[in-house]
Design an enzyme around this catalytic site. Structure first.
Site, PDB file in Angstrom:
ATOM      1  N   LYS A 147      -3.404   5.671  -4.089  1.00  0.00           N
ATOM      2  CA  LYS A 147      -4.476   6.566  -3.654  1.00  0.00           C
ATOM      3  C   LYS A 147      -4.635   7.743  -4.612  1.00  0.00           C
ATOM      4  O   LYS A 147      -3.740   8.051  -5.398  1.00  0.00           O
ATOM      5  CB  LYS A 147      -4.192   7.064  -2.225  1.00  0.00           C
ATOM      6  CG  LYS A 147      -4.010   5.906  -1.226  1.00  0.00           C
ATOM      7  CD  LYS A 147      -3.617   6.396   0.153  1.00  0.00           C
ATOM      8  CE  LYS A 147      -3.449   5.226   1.109  1.00  0.00           C
ATOM      9  NZ  LYS A 147      -2.225   4.438   0.839  1.00  0.00           N
ATOM     10  N   PRO A 165       4.972   3.088  26.010  1.00  0.00           N
ATOM     11  CA  PRO A 165       4.023   4.127  26.405  1.00  0.00           C
ATOM     12  C   PRO A 165       4.626   5.285  27.175  1.00  0.00           C
ATOM     13  O   PRO A 165       3.907   6.159  27.657  1.00  0.00           O
ATOM     14  CB  PRO A 165       3.032   3.354  27.295  1.00  0.00           C
ATOM     15  CG  PRO A 165       3.845   2.253  27.893  1.00  0.00           C
ATOM     16  CD  PRO A 165       4.865   1.877  26.847  1.00  0.00           C
ATOM     17  N   TYR A 209       3.121  10.067  -0.288  1.00  0.00           N
ATOM     18  CA  TYR A 209       4.183   9.489   0.532  1.00  0.00           C
ATOM     19  C   TYR A 209       5.544   9.850  -0.069  1.00  0.00           C
ATOM     20  O   TYR A 209       6.010   9.231  -1.041  1.00  0.00           O
ATOM     21  CB  TYR A 209       4.052   7.968   0.601  1.00  0.00           C
ATOM     22  CG  TYR A 209       2.816   7.451   1.306  1.00  0.00           C
ATOM     23  CD1 TYR A 209       1.995   8.285   2.072  1.00  0.00           C
ATOM     24  CD2 TYR A 209       2.446   6.109   1.203  1.00  0.00           C
ATOM     25  CE1 TYR A 209       0.867   7.802   2.718  1.00  0.00           C
ATOM     26  CE2 TYR A 209       1.323   5.615   1.853  1.00  0.00           C
ATOM     27  CZ  TYR A 209       0.533   6.468   2.594  1.00  0.00           C
ATOM     28  OH  TYR A 209      -0.584   5.968   3.223  1.00  0.00           O
ATOM     29  N   LEU A 250       1.567   0.875  22.474  1.00  0.00           N
ATOM     30  CA  LEU A 250       1.623  -0.380  23.212  1.00  0.00           C
ATOM     31  C   LEU A 250       3.059  -0.854  23.431  1.00  0.00           C
ATOM     32  O   LEU A 250       3.369  -1.497  24.435  1.00  0.00           O
ATOM     33  CB  LEU A 250       0.837  -1.474  22.472  1.00  0.00           C
ATOM     34  CG  LEU A 250      -0.674  -1.458  22.673  1.00  0.00           C
ATOM     35  CD1 LEU A 250      -1.326  -2.487  21.766  1.00  0.00           C
ATOM     36  CD2 LEU A 250      -1.034  -1.755  24.120  1.00  0.00           C
ATOM     37  N   ALA A 251       3.922  -0.520  22.492  1.00  0.00           N
ATOM     38  CA  ALA A 251       5.313  -0.970  22.606  1.00  0.00           C
ATOM     39  C   ALA A 251       6.081  -0.128  23.617  1.00  0.00           C
ATOM     40  O   ALA A 251       6.885  -0.654  24.392  1.00  0.00           O
ATOM     41  CB  ALA A 251       5.997  -0.900  21.246  1.00  0.00           C
ATOM     42  N   SER A 300       0.479   4.034  16.769  1.00  0.00           N
ATOM     43  CA  SER A 300       1.703   4.853  16.778  1.00  0.00           C
ATOM     44  C   SER A 300       2.745   4.350  17.769  1.00  0.00           C
ATOM     45  O   SER A 300       3.586   5.120  18.231  1.00  0.00           O
ATOM     46  CB  SER A 300       1.360   6.318  17.071  1.00  0.00           C
ATOM     47  OG  SER A 300       0.455   6.823  16.115  1.00  0.00           O
ATOM     48  N   GLY A 301       2.686   3.075  18.125  1.00  0.00           N
ATOM     49  CA  GLY A 301       3.698   2.502  19.008  1.00  0.00           C
ATOM     50  C   GLY A 301       3.415   2.635  20.485  1.00  0.00           C
ATOM     51  O   GLY A 301       4.256   2.295  21.321  1.00  0.00           O
ATOM     52  N   ASP A 304       0.833  -1.199   0.000  1.00  0.00           N
ATOM     53  CA  ASP A 304       0.000   0.000   0.000  1.00  0.00           C
ATOM     54  C   ASP A 304       0.871   1.254   0.000  1.00  0.00           C
ATOM     55  O   ASP A 304       1.665   1.476   0.907  1.00  0.00           O
ATOM     56  CB  ASP A 304      -0.905   0.009   1.239  1.00  0.00           C
ATOM     57  CG  ASP A 304      -1.846   1.204   1.230  1.00  0.00           C
ATOM     58  OD1 ASP A 304      -2.870   1.146   0.524  1.00  0.00           O
ATOM     59  OD2 ASP A 304      -1.549   2.210   1.914  1.00  0.00           O
ATOM     60  N   GLY A 321      -2.660   1.142  11.176  1.00  0.00           N
ATOM     61  CA  GLY A 321      -2.512   1.821  12.463  1.00  0.00           C
ATOM     62  C   GLY A 321      -2.771   0.912  13.646  1.00  0.00           C
ATOM     63  O   GLY A 321      -3.240   1.364  14.690  1.00  0.00           O
ATOM     64  N   VAL A 322      -2.442  -0.377  13.510  1.00  0.00           N
ATOM     65  CA  VAL A 322      -2.789  -1.334  14.568  1.00  0.00           C
ATOM     66  C   VAL A 322      -1.894  -1.194  15.789  1.00  0.00           C
ATOM     67  O   VAL A 322      -2.242  -1.668  16.874  1.00  0.00           O
ATOM     68  CB  VAL A 322      -2.749  -2.785  14.037  1.00  0.00           C
ATOM     69  CG1 VAL A 322      -3.799  -2.979  12.960  1.00  0.00           C
ATOM     70  CG2 VAL A 322      -1.362  -3.151  13.507  1.00  0.00           C
TER      71      VAL A 322
END
Length: 330
Positions: free
Chosen positions: A85, A237, A59, A234-235, A231-232, A54, A227-228
């Site tokens: 796009k 915080p 970009y 969870l990795a 933006s990081g 994608d 975007g799962v």
């Protein structure tokens, strides 16, 4: 379920891998990426079985599309699905520049244009940069920027290109689920085939579940979740980490802490849970994750393939960290 599993992309007749590669980073998102590294990143994704790619004109102001086309040029054309796009033209002195692109090509920039003629020009220029004669999936990018023109002229242009075979499937690339739901309801029949939904269906934000995902399931519209990793967050915080939050809100920090504790108890890396969660919903065919290096691709593939037991999802719901009705991977 593995990253290289091939599944139907809704009603389109296309087959996509469960894991897709987002190519914004290879256009220089936040920091430059050398050309050789960009090519190696796509090569590693290919070797890992990724067959969904994608990109977009904006970009790196054409750079991502050019690099993508070059890296895929030697691959069998029917062996992968390429998405790009429309909605922004790249032209000399384009006024809608974005500070997120590092070292973009000199003298050019994007200009918003959702007109029929603008979309046709955008597609022609994308085909030239990609070195292709067709685009598998074409997203209307950020239709909320000019919704009337996007759902009217831009969609009509894409529907015509779909009928001509220049475009395999018509899609939306959105950051806001209500915008996509409105577009699906207002677009002329038969409507878009797919939605690329960024940041609105993941472990920290399930707003896509309110209206959009049920509507997509009802209409047979395939959803690609991006975007799962939020933006990081969870990795890492910590305040000031590269996730866009100068200060993480207390309620969000509490939820992240609770999720991380459950992950530790089940020996599940937080990002493994994050990359797999969206695929529990029947409308979601793939997750699209960006990478700027071969190592990042390898890490994502490993996380995708990491076993996550069913009891983990039960524990997350019991802790109130996911809605009871949110479907989870089998």
């Amino acid at each position: 379920m593995r990253a290289d599993d091939l599944v139907p992309l809704g009603r389109t007749g296309l087959q996509v891998s469960r894991l897709g590669l987002g190519l914004a980073s290879l256009g220089g998102l936040f920091e430059p990426v050398p050309e050789e590294q960009a090519a190696a990143t796509i090569d590693t994704a290919w070797e890992s079985g990724v067959r969904l790619f994608d990109t977009a004109p904006v970009y790196g102001y054409g750079r991502s599309e050019t690099r993508t086309g070059a890296a895929l040029a030697s691959r069998p054309r029917d062996a992968y699905v390429l998405c790009t796009k429309v909605g922004r033209l790249i032209e000399p002195s384009g006024p809608d520049t974005q500070p997120i692109w590092a070292d973009p090509p000199a003298g050019v920039g994007p200009r918003l244009d959702y007109s029929y003629a603008g979309v046709l020009r955008s597609v022609e220029e994308s085909l030239g940069r990609l070195g292709l004669d067709r685009i598998d999936v074409l997203h209307v990018h950020d239709p909320d920027e000019d919704f009337g023109a996007a759902v009217g002229e831009a969609y009509r242009a894409l529907a015509d290109l779909r009928a001509e075979g220049v475009v395999g499937a018509v899609s939306l690339g959105v950051n806001h689920a209500p915008v996509a739901a409105r577009f699906l309801r207002e677009a002329a029949a038969p409507g878009p085939d797919c939605v690329l939904l960024a940041g609105r269906y993941n472990l920290l934000d399930q707003s896509g579940l309110d209206e959009l995902l049920p509507l997509c399931a009802e209409r047979g519209v395939a959803v690609m979740a991006a975007g799962v990793y939020q933006s990081g967050l969870l990795a890492d915080p910590r305040p000031g980490a590269p996730h866009g939050y100068a200060s993480v809100p207390a309620e969000l920090a509490s939820r992240i802490g609770a999720l991380r504790r459950i992950c530790t108890a089940f020996d599940v890396p937080p990002l493994a849970a994050a990359v797999q969660f969206p695929l529990g919903h029947p409308a979601v065919t793939s997750v699209v994750v960006g990478a700027r290096s071969p190592a990042e691709v390898a890490d994502t593939v490993s996380l995708f393939n990491h076993p996550v037991p069913g009891d983990f999802w039960t524990a997350v719901k019991t802790a109130g960290l996911l809605p009871e009705g949110a479907p989870t991977p089998a």
